[in-house]
Design a protein around this motif. Sequence first.
Motif, short mmCIF file in Angstrom:
data_model
loop_
_atom_site.label_atom_id
_atom_site.label_comp_id
_atom_site.label_asym_id
_atom_site.label_seq_id
_atom_site.Cartn_x
_atom_site.Cartn_y
_atom_site.Cartn_z
N ALA A 170 161.16 -16.16 36.56
CA ALA A 170 160.42 -17.38 36.14
C ALA A 170 161.02 -17.80 35.15
CB ALA A 170 159.17 -16.29 35.41
N GLN A 171 161.14 -19.17 35.50
CA GLN A 171 162.04 -20.12 34.52
C GLN A 171 161.39 -21.13 33.77
OE1 GLN A 171 164.61 -21.53 37.76
NE2 GLN A 171 165.58 -19.63 37.96
N ILE A 172 161.16 -20.85 32.28
CA ILE A 172 160.51 -21.68 31.41
C ILE A 172 161.41 -22.57 30.78
CG2 ILE A 172 158.78 -21.89 29.51
CD1 ILE A 172 158.31 -18.84 30.39
N THR A 254 158.56 -19.88 20.13
CA THR A 254 157.80 -19.32 21.43
C THR A 254 158.76 -18.37 22.00
OG1 THR A 254 157.16 -21.72 21.54
CG2 THR A 254 157.19 -20.46 23.50
N ALA A 255 160.08 -18.23 22.16
CA ALA A 255 160.57 -17.01 22.59
C ALA A 255 160.02 -15.87 21.82
CB ALA A 255 162.18 -17.34 22.42
N ASN A 256 159.94 -15.87 20.47
CA ASN A 256 159.73 -14.26 20.10
C ASN A 256 158.36 -14.10 20.58
OD1 ASN A 256 162.17 -14.11 18.69
ND2 ASN A 256 161.19 -15.37 16.96
N THR A 257 157.27 -15.06 20.50
CA THR A 257 155.92 -14.80 21.18
C THR A 257 156.27 -14.14 22.72
OG1 THR A 257 154.93 -16.38 19.84
CG2 THR A 257 153.62 -15.67 21.76
N LEU A 258 156.81 -14.75 23.54
CA LEU A 258 156.93 -14.32 24.83
C LEU A 258 157.46 -12.81 24.67
CD1 LEU A 258 157.92 -17.28 26.69
CD2 LEU A 258 156.04 -16.71 26.82
N LYS A 259 158.64 -12.84 23.82
CA LYS A 259 159.26 -11.33 23.99
C LYS A 259 158.31 -10.20 23.47
CE LYS A 259 162.94 -12.75 21.68
NZ LYS A 259 164.61 -12.52 20.98
N SER A 260 157.42 -10.51 22.72
CA SER A 260 156.61 -9.50 22.13
C SER A 260 155.43 -9.35 23.13
CB SER A 260 155.83 -10.01 21.10
OG SER A 260 154.89 -11.03 21.02
N HIS A 261 155.31 -9.67 24.46
CA HIS A 261 154.15 -9.33 25.41
C HIS A 261 154.70 -8.16 25.72
CE1 HIS A 261 152.28 -9.33 29.18
NE2 HIS A 261 151.59 -10.44 28.65
N PRO A 262 153.53 -7.13 25.94
CA PRO A 262 153.81 -6.03 26.48
C PRO A 262 154.49 -5.63 27.51
CG PRO A 262 151.53 -6.36 25.85
CD PRO A 262 152.29 -7.51 25.64
N VAL A 265 157.92 -5.89 26.54
CA VAL A 265 158.30 -4.52 25.16
C VAL A 265 158.28 -3.34 25.96
CG1 VAL A 265 157.56 -3.54 23.32
CG2 VAL A 265 157.47 -6.12 23.54
N THR A 266 157.40 -3.11 26.73
CA THR A 266 157.39 -1.72 27.51
C THR A 266 157.46 -1.96 28.94
OG1 THR A 266 154.99 -1.57 27.43
CG2 THR A 266 156.27 -0.81 25.46
N GLY A 267 157.01 -2.80 29.36
CA GLY A 267 157.26 -2.92 31.11
C GLY A 267 158.51 -3.27 31.62
N GLY A 268 159.37 -3.50 31.01
CA GLY A 268 160.91 -3.88 31.62
C GLY A 268 161.18 -5.17 31.92
N VAL A 269 160.18 -6.04 31.90
CA VAL A 269 160.64 -7.43 32.07
C VAL A 269 162.01 -7.80 31.68
CG1 VAL A 269 159.88 -9.84 32.21
CG2 VAL A 269 158.18 -8.14 32.63
N ARG A 270 162.81 -8.36 32.34
CA ARG A 270 164.02 -8.91 31.98
C ARG A 270 163.70 -10.16 31.27
NH1 ARG A 270 168.86 -7.20 35.79
NH2 ARG A 270 167.96 -5.25 36.80
N PHE A 271 164.42 -10.54 30.13
CA PHE A 271 163.99 -11.38 29.47
C PHE A 271 165.38 -12.07 28.80
CE2 PHE A 271 162.60 -14.32 25.75
CZ PHE A 271 161.42 -14.96 26.35
N THR A 272 165.63 -13.52 28.89
CA THR A 272 166.78 -13.94 28.45
C THR A 272 166.36 -15.18 27.67
OG1 THR A 272 167.35 -15.29 30.60
CG2 THR A 272 168.38 -13.09 30.26
N SER A 273 166.84 -15.68 26.79
CA SER A 273 166.31 -17.05 26.08
C SER A 273 167.49 -17.73 25.53
CB SER A 273 165.53 -16.68 25.12
OG SER A 273 165.88 -15.82 23.84
N GLU A 274 167.35 -19.12 25.51
CA GLU A 274 168.37 -20.04 24.73
C GLU A 274 167.40 -20.85 23.91
OE1 GLU A 274 169.46 -23.46 24.02
OE2 GLU A 274 169.69 -23.79 26.17
N THR A 275 167.55 -20.68 22.54
CA THR A 275 166.56 -21.05 21.61
C THR A 275 167.20 -22.17 20.54
OG1 THR A 275 166.81 -19.06 20.12
CG2 THR A 275 165.03 -19.31 21.95
#
Length: 703
Positions: A170-172, A254-262, A265-275
């Motif tokens: 998913a590319q935002i 916005t990145a911090n909001t997305l990174k705090s999604h369960p 945090v616990t579900g293992g979704v890989r998250f990379t960001s450029e902010t």
Amino acid sequence: MTATAAPTVDTVESVEIVPSFVRDAWWTPDLGSEAGAAPVLDASTGELLALVSSAGLDLAAVVDYGRTTGQAELGKLTFHQRALKLKELAQYLNGRREEFYALSAQTGATRIDSMIDIDGGIGVLFTFGSKGRRELPNSQVVVDGPMEVLSRDGSFAGEHIYTRIPGIAAQINAFNFPVWGMLEKLAPAFLAGVPTIVKPATPTGYVAAGVVKAIVESGILPNGSLQLVSGSVRTLLDHLDYRDLVAFTGSAATANTLKSHPNVVTGGVRFTSETDSLNAAILGPDAVRGTPEFDAFVKSLVTEMTAKAGQKCTSIRRAIVPQELVPDVVAAVGERITERVVLGDPRAEGVTMGALASREQLADVRAAVQSMLDAGGELAYGTLDSPAVTRADGSTGVVDDGAFMSPVLLSWADPEADEVHSLEAFGPVSSVLGYTNLADAVRLAARGGGSLVASVCTNDPDVARELVTGIAAHHGRVLMLNREDARSSTGHGSPVPHLVHGGPGRAGGGEELGGIRSVMHHMQRTAIQGSPNMLTAVTGVWHTGADRNFTLETEDRHPFRKSLSTLHIGDAVRSGLREVSLEEITAFANSTGDTFYAHTNQDAAAANPFFPGIVAHGYLLLSWAAGLFVEPAPGPVLANYGLENLRFVTPVAAGDSIRVTLTAKKITPRETDEYGEVAWDAVLTNQNDEIVATYDVLTLVEK
């Protein structure tokens, strides 16, 4: 990918709704849902261009389609086949750039701005199309590093492999680069074999949609490999899990909001960001006014302030210069802006800097600058008032509905002010800060809290070394600019697909680019363990200890008599022994000029702890090895194009003998040629079966 016409939906204002492309079909909200749609305006005129909404879109079904159809279709292709599709797509889009430029102009982008975005994005496709074929195998598994022997007899071993993640990417994306931002993420994900769901930013998402429309019409990409969601994706992360990856570009908040999604945090979704990134450019103390380095520094600073109206995550926000050179830099920057920058509608002739992407963006930038002024910054150049600009018809004046802003340069009596190191005015804004010594310059640069890029402008190697090693750990990329590369450099603010684009800390901690490294972000590294035969079966690469198929040295059985269609991994040949004589060693030394004492002086060689006396040259042994395994007659083997991983292990003295065992290790057919590469595992042993040398022989072989 099935090509269908993009629909238009009439609203009460007869304005088009920007469509989404999901499940290989164009989709727009139901009629009547436009009340909740976001308006998109022309950045220069304020004209209503379109509405954007994803109301009613089933995001769970979009994700499922990528995981099923997208994964299945991409899984049919090898790395090389995917790479060729990227090249084909780049060539196709290259022919439609004028359409994209017209859309881009509505965002406030000049022709050059649009080239950075559009041509830059297409260039990423070309680069990954090339690197994928040169640096990845023509398969679906990447071997990472050598085999590790885990048992004494070699029957149990392990190594690491990369395979693609089983979900979606998913590319935002951010508003400032609707084309480059999409394609620079799509290319490595596609090459890895992972389907993409693109969510462009609303203000400029219609440009991304226009490019996706062209991609769909090309019919090049497999079904499910690319989907586009125009509008909000607030619930998207609810449908993701450890199989998936999110690549985000935008604000740190916005990145911090997305990174705090369960699910992150616990579900293992890989998250990379450029902010956010408060990038710096440091002027060396040697680069005084009149030097090429000073001129290059000023040119770079003005370019980064005005290209894309300063709306670049890589723009220079802090110019860190020797305290005594602050007045010179401020004056030179003002002079260059006055001489070269023409502000206005990018569709007007002569305009060199366009509008910000939206009136909302303009308000945000003005507010950030005002906060910096309140904190002690001073206007060294520019104004916060609405500037007179060149309109599309060539007239000049203030455009009330446009998002125009004058370039602004701030100076600071106190370079320690927190605001200059923490507030990012995402527009044509930069600050000049004075430093006292190199350590002070390093410290000021680091106060950005982690940045995407910094420039160091100096012609003094010692200054460059101290500054670069001091700031490197705080940055994802560092450009060293001097008189030697000022003309050829791609520039401070231009990420290249070959190198890392990302940065630590405030910049998000990600690496969106970096050549094949960015492909590996979309893959899982797994340690596999088993017998050499099982490792060979999984990787398609022959491993030491795996079975060999020894063939006779006859014309129809020698491995070099086999084309790619009949050659198999593990096909091997073992030569007879060849004795080494002192006369041959001496002759080789005299004919080549390699008279190193180990080959010519018995007493000196014997005194060396590595040699028993005079020994044969390693390259003499390699030459003899070729004579022992080569099949001389014309045949499928077209050429030997190199050796890899050469190691000399045991010296060979006069009276010893050598033999070679050659095994087909890796077979890589070329998709576009009538031949491919074969890597052969070569092992030289002596009469006692001790290993003399190991290496890989690389050949080109007919299909």
